[in-house]
Design a protein around this motif. Sequence first.
Motif, PDB file in Angstrom:
ATOM      1  N   VAL A 120      28.909  77.604  28.417  1.00 19.41           N
ATOM      2  CA  VAL A 120      28.350  75.907  28.333  1.00 19.41           C
ATOM      3  C   VAL A 120      30.000  75.029  29.458  1.00 19.41           C
ATOM      4  O   VAL A 120      31.670  75.382  29.436  1.00 19.41           O
ATOM      5  CB  VAL A 120      29.104  75.322  27.083  1.00 19.41           C
ATOM      6  CG1 VAL A 120      29.239  73.376  27.303  1.00 19.41           C
ATOM      7  CG2 VAL A 120      27.451  75.587  26.539  1.00 19.41           C
ATOM      8  N   CYS A 121      29.131  74.729  30.267  1.00 20.90           N
ATOM      9  CA  CYS A 121      30.668  74.233  31.437  1.00 20.90           C
ATOM     10  C   CYS A 121      31.331  72.794  30.523  1.00 20.90           C
ATOM     11  O   CYS A 121      30.176  72.363  29.657  1.00 20.90           O
ATOM     12  CB  CYS A 121      29.943  73.257  32.881  1.00 20.90           C
ATOM     13  SG  CYS A 121      30.706  72.163  33.538  1.00 20.90           S
ATOM     14  N   ALA A 122      32.511  72.926  30.449  1.00 17.48           N
ATOM     15  CA  ALA A 122      33.304  71.929  29.270  1.00 17.48           C
ATOM     16  C   ALA A 122      33.127  70.774  30.283  1.00 17.48           C
ATOM     17  O   ALA A 122      33.707  69.714  29.473  1.00 17.48           O
ATOM     18  CB  ALA A 122      34.416  72.978  29.381  1.00 17.48           C
ATOM     19  N   ASP A 123      33.121  70.897  30.955  1.00 18.64           N
ATOM     20  CA  ASP A 123      32.778  69.083  31.841  1.00 18.64           C
ATOM     21  C   ASP A 123      31.089  68.738  31.322  1.00 18.64           C
ATOM     22  O   ASP A 123      31.206  67.641  31.260  1.00 18.64           O
ATOM     23  CB  ASP A 123      33.279  69.491  33.337  1.00 18.64           C
ATOM     24  CG  ASP A 123      34.470  69.405  33.700  1.00 18.64           C
ATOM     25  OD1 ASP A 123      35.660  69.277  33.008  1.00 18.64           O
ATOM     26  OD2 ASP A 123      34.804  69.844  35.078  1.00 18.64           O
ATOM     27  N   CYS A 124      30.191  69.105  32.012  1.00 16.44           N
ATOM     28  CA  CYS A 124      29.284  68.107  32.200  1.00 16.44           C
ATOM     29  C   CYS A 124      28.427  69.204  30.492  1.00 16.44           C
ATOM     30  O   CYS A 124      27.017  67.919  29.908  1.00 16.44           O
ATOM     31  CB  CYS A 124      28.583  68.420  32.555  1.00 16.44           C
ATOM     32  SG  CYS A 124      27.289  70.424  33.410  1.00 16.44           S
ATOM     33  N   GLY A 125      28.280  70.223  30.613  1.00 16.86           N
ATOM     34  CA  GLY A 125      28.101  70.812  29.285  1.00 16.86           C
ATOM     35  C   GLY A 125      26.712  71.557  29.812  1.00 16.86           C
ATOM     36  O   GLY A 125      25.277  71.801  29.242  1.00 16.86           O
ATOM     37  N   ASN A 126      26.749  71.957  31.032  1.00 15.97           N
ATOM     38  CA  ASN A 126      25.222  73.024  31.319  1.00 15.97           C
ATOM     39  C   ASN A 126      25.324  74.093  30.905  1.00 15.97           C
ATOM     40  O   ASN A 126      26.865  74.312  30.652  1.00 15.97           O
ATOM     41  CB  ASN A 126      25.959  72.822  33.176  1.00 15.97           C
ATOM     42  CG  ASN A 126      24.295  72.801  33.734  1.00 15.97           C
ATOM     43  OD1 ASN A 126      23.255  74.109  33.340  1.00 15.97           O
ATOM     44  ND2 ASN A 126      24.509  73.403  35.304  1.00 15.97           N
ATOM     45  N   LEU A 127      24.798  75.028  31.333  1.00 20.37           N
ATOM     46  CA  LEU A 127      25.078  76.692  31.013  1.00 20.37           C
ATOM     47  C   LEU A 127      24.978  77.081  32.154  1.00 20.37           C
ATOM     48  O   LEU A 127      24.174  77.059  33.279  1.00 20.37           O
ATOM     49  CB  LEU A 127      23.622  76.768  30.795  1.00 20.37           C
ATOM     50  CG  LEU A 127      23.685  76.245  28.873  1.00 20.37           C
ATOM     51  CD1 LEU A 127      22.086  77.064  27.998  1.00 20.37           C
ATOM     52  CD2 LEU A 127      24.582  77.148  28.278  1.00 20.37           C
ATOM     53  N   PRO A 179      34.278  75.123  35.537  1.00 16.24           N
ATOM     54  CA  PRO A 179      33.216  74.569  35.135  1.00 16.24           C
ATOM     55  C   PRO A 179      32.025  75.364  36.160  1.00 16.24           C
ATOM     56  O   PRO A 179      32.408  75.382  36.824  1.00 16.24           O
ATOM     57  CB  PRO A 179      33.890  73.234  36.369  1.00 16.24           C
ATOM     58  CG  PRO A 179      35.152  73.694  35.966  1.00 16.24           C
ATOM     59  CD  PRO A 179      35.396  74.679  35.796  1.00 16.24           C
ATOM     60  N   CYS A 180      30.555  73.973  35.863  1.00 17.52           N
ATOM     61  CA  CYS A 180      29.915  74.791  35.722  1.00 17.52           C
ATOM     62  C   CYS A 180      29.118  74.898  37.333  1.00 17.52           C
ATOM     63  O   CYS A 180      30.072  73.965  38.704  1.00 17.52           O
ATOM     64  CB  CYS A 180      28.093  74.063  35.618  1.00 17.52           C
ATOM     65  SG  CYS A 180      28.201  72.680  35.918  1.00 17.52           S
ATOM     66  N   SER A 181      28.313  75.076  38.780  1.00 12.69           N
ATOM     67  CA  SER A 181      28.500  75.353  39.883  1.00 12.69           C
ATOM     68  C   SER A 181      27.955  74.024  40.395  1.00 12.69           C
ATOM     69  O   SER A 181      28.173  74.209  41.460  1.00 12.69           O
ATOM     70  CB  SER A 181      27.453  76.239  40.822  1.00 12.69           C
ATOM     71  OG  SER A 181      26.234  76.871  39.484  1.00 12.69           O
ATOM     72  N   VAL A 182      27.600  73.322  39.537  1.00 16.97           N
ATOM     73  CA  VAL A 182      27.383  71.618  40.179  1.00 16.97           C
ATOM     74  C   VAL A 182      28.436  71.081  40.219  1.00 16.97           C
ATOM     75  O   VAL A 182      28.383  70.263  40.901  1.00 16.97           O
ATOM     76  CB  VAL A 182      26.027  71.292  38.978  1.00 16.97           C
ATOM     77  CG1 VAL A 182      26.154  69.590  39.139  1.00 16.97           C
ATOM     78  CG2 VAL A 182      24.358  71.883  38.654  1.00 16.97           C
ATOM     79  N   CYS A 183      29.210  70.647  38.481  1.00 11.60           N
ATOM     80  CA  CYS A 183      30.361  70.392  39.023  1.00 11.60           C
ATOM     81  C   CYS A 183      31.699  70.633  40.502  1.00 11.60           C
ATOM     82  O   CYS A 183      32.083  69.506  40.212  1.00 11.60           O
ATOM     83  CB  CYS A 183      30.920  70.006  37.365  1.00 11.60           C
ATOM     84  SG  CYS A 183      30.343  69.729  36.126  1.00 11.60           S
ATOM     85  N   ILE A 184      31.491  71.783  40.569  1.00 14.73           N
ATOM     86  CA  ILE A 184      32.947  71.970  41.350  1.00 14.73           C
ATOM     87  C   ILE A 184      31.971  71.608  42.645  1.00 14.73           C
ATOM     88  O   ILE A 184      32.852  71.761  43.676  1.00 14.73           O
ATOM     89  CB  ILE A 184      32.989  73.271  41.118  1.00 14.73           C
ATOM     90  CG1 ILE A 184      31.519  74.366  41.571  1.00 14.73           C
ATOM     91  CG2 ILE A 184      33.802  73.401  39.969  1.00 14.73           C
ATOM     92  CD1 ILE A 184      32.375  75.649  41.845  1.00 14.73           C
TER      93      ILE A 184
HETATM   94 ZN    ZN Z   1      29.322  71.396  34.935  1.00 17.10          ZN
END
Ligand code: ZN
Length: 197
Positions: free
Chosen positions: A55-62, A67-72
Amino acid sequence: MGGPEIDHLIALLAKLPGMGPRSARRAALKMLQQPEARMLPLASALAEAARAVKVCADCGNLDSRDPCSVCIDQHRDRSVLCVVEGVGDLWALERAMVHHGLYHVLGGTLSALSGVGPEDLNVQTLLARIAEGEVREVILALGATVDGATTAHWLTDLLRPTGVAITRVGQGVPIGGALDVLDDGTLAAALRSRRSA
Ligand code: ZN
């Protein structure tokens, strides 16, 4: 029918969304008839995903990274945050390529009936992200259900003091409807027609 191993497999498959006992039996049979081609690759894909996904700690995505590929993704507009109920909604919006900012997954909606309260939702991290100062607009992209509307009102009141613009997705989301079942065009229209909350 075919022994306890097969019964167990069918029982597990039948718990998946969209599957009932009947489709679970058909899927199990299909796999069992071609174990090398269908079953073993699926088994290792399942094990691999279970091991890798977090689980992405920033946005909650899987994603397999945190951080997930969206957040980075540095090409995204980091000033616009789209708040969704679940990861399925985030994936639907990404598939439709209609949002080029970041996301925040709430992990549910307020529900008196199911006993979901503010403490059960991922809001502290949302407030922390806004406090960092980069966010200018928060889009509330929640389903057009009673719980979705209640949650949107509650979030609007909660976020108002932060000074960010708060908008809600507009037309196209059918009453009682969830976001992740909408087609791409409807999602795009809903996001385009967002209005001030
Ligand atoms: Zn994220």
